[in-house]
Design a protein around this motif. Structure first.
Motif, PDB file in Angstrom:
ATOM      1  N   LEU A   1      51.323  16.736 -18.644  1.00 47.91           N
ATOM      2  CA  LEU A   1      50.974  17.886 -17.808  1.00 47.91           C
ATOM      3  C   LEU A   1      51.020  17.431 -16.352  1.00 47.91           C
ATOM      4  N   PHE A   2      51.205  18.360 -15.468  1.00 51.88           N
ATOM      5  CA  PHE A   2      51.047  18.079 -14.044  1.00 51.88           C
ATOM      6  C   PHE A   2      50.694  19.379 -13.352  1.00 51.88           C
ATOM      7  N   ASP A   3      50.154  19.247 -12.158  1.00 49.10           N
ATOM      8  CA  ASP A   3      49.880  20.464 -11.409  1.00 49.10           C
ATOM      9  C   ASP A   3      50.709  20.482 -10.137  1.00 49.10           C
ATOM     10  N   ALA A   4      50.939  21.675  -9.652  1.00 50.05           N
ATOM     11  CA  ALA A   4      51.736  21.854  -8.441  1.00 50.05           C
ATOM     12  C   ALA A   4      51.242  23.100  -7.713  1.00 50.05           C
ATOM     13  N   MET A   5      51.441  23.108  -6.413  1.00 52.05           N
ATOM     14  CA  MET A   5      51.086  24.263  -5.596  1.00 52.05           C
ATOM     15  C   MET A   5      52.374  24.835  -5.012  1.00 52.05           C
ATOM     16  N   VAL A   6      52.546  26.144  -5.163  1.00 51.98           N
ATOM     17  CA  VAL A   6      53.711  26.842  -4.626  1.00 51.98           C
ATOM     18  C   VAL A   6      53.204  27.883  -3.638  1.00 51.98           C
ATOM     19  N   HIS A   7      53.811  27.906  -2.463  1.00 51.94           N
ATOM     20  CA  HIS A   7      53.435  28.887  -1.444  1.00 51.94           C
ATOM     21  C   HIS A   7      54.513  29.957  -1.346  1.00 51.94           C
ATOM     22  N   GLN A   8      54.076  31.211  -1.349  1.00 54.27           N
ATOM     23  CA  GLN A   8      54.986  32.332  -1.123  1.00 54.27           C
ATOM     24  C   GLN A   8      54.706  32.867   0.276  1.00 54.27           C
ATOM     25  N   ASN A   9      55.721  32.821   1.118  1.00 56.50           N
ATOM     26  CA  ASN A   9      55.613  33.248   2.502  1.00 56.50           C
ATOM     27  C   ASN A   9      55.327  34.743   2.575  1.00 56.50           C
ATOM     28  N   LEU A  10      54.405  35.114   3.443  1.00 52.63           N
ATOM     29  CA  LEU A  10      54.026  36.509   3.613  1.00 52.63           C
ATOM     30  C   LEU A  10      55.157  37.355   4.186  1.00 52.63           C
ATOM     31  N   GLU A  11      55.903  36.795   5.122  1.00 53.38           N
ATOM     32  CA  GLU A  11      56.901  37.586   5.835  1.00 53.38           C
ATOM     33  C   GLU A  11      58.159  37.854   5.023  1.00 53.38           C
ATOM     34  N   ASP A  12      58.719  36.823   4.408  1.00 54.03           N
ATOM     35  CA  ASP A  12      59.994  37.032   3.716  1.00 54.03           C
ATOM     36  C   ASP A  12      59.913  36.834   2.196  1.00 54.03           C
TER      37      ASP A  12
END
Length: 136
Positions: free
Chosen positions: A106-117
């Motif tokens: 298992l592993f964890d990851a953080m993904v960011h979704q940009n607000l503008e695009d």
């Protein structure tokens, strides 16, 4: 006496604030800046997982489960939380498994979704976790 009254009011405010946050989370409402659970089958959670899979090979050397070198590796979301900030952060715990061996890590990851695009990018790669952490 005034000091005791100030301490009492501070305690009351802390308890009220904590209770309000718990109530909002219980009702499924997101607190700005706080994490809330997301269904692993949620469309945006699955898109975040695809982003992690796409970039994973660049970071594969850090995870020991890639020593198996199996072409049939499968990835599934064990848990997902989202955080509303300037955009949305998705904190994923991903299980790596093979048809023959089952869970290999298992592993964890953080993904960011940009607000503008709406663009997504992996912002953090977490430590490798043992398979027994799934039910912990």
């Amino acid at each position: 006496m005034m000091q005791i009254l100030k301490i009492f009011l501070l305690v009351v405010l802390c308890v009220a604030s904590s209770t309000s946050a718990k109530t909002l989370r219980h009702r499924g409402l997101a607190l700005l800046g706080g994490f809330t659970e997301v269904d692993p089958n949620d469309e945006m959670a699955l898109k975040a997982k695809q982003m992690v899979e796409f970039y994973l090979m660049e970071y594969a050397h850090t995870y020991t489960f890639f020593q198996y070198n199996c072409p049939d590796i499968e990835y599934s979301i064990v848990s997902c939380e989202k955080q509303v900030v300037q955009g949305t952060n998705y904190k994923l715990v991903i299980q790596v498994s093979t048809p023959d061996m089952g869970c290999v890590g298992l592993f964890d990851a953080m993904v960011h979704q940009n607000l503008e695009d709406g663009a997504m990018s992996v912002t953090e790669w977490g430590d490798e976790l043992e398979c027994d952490k799934i039910n912990s």
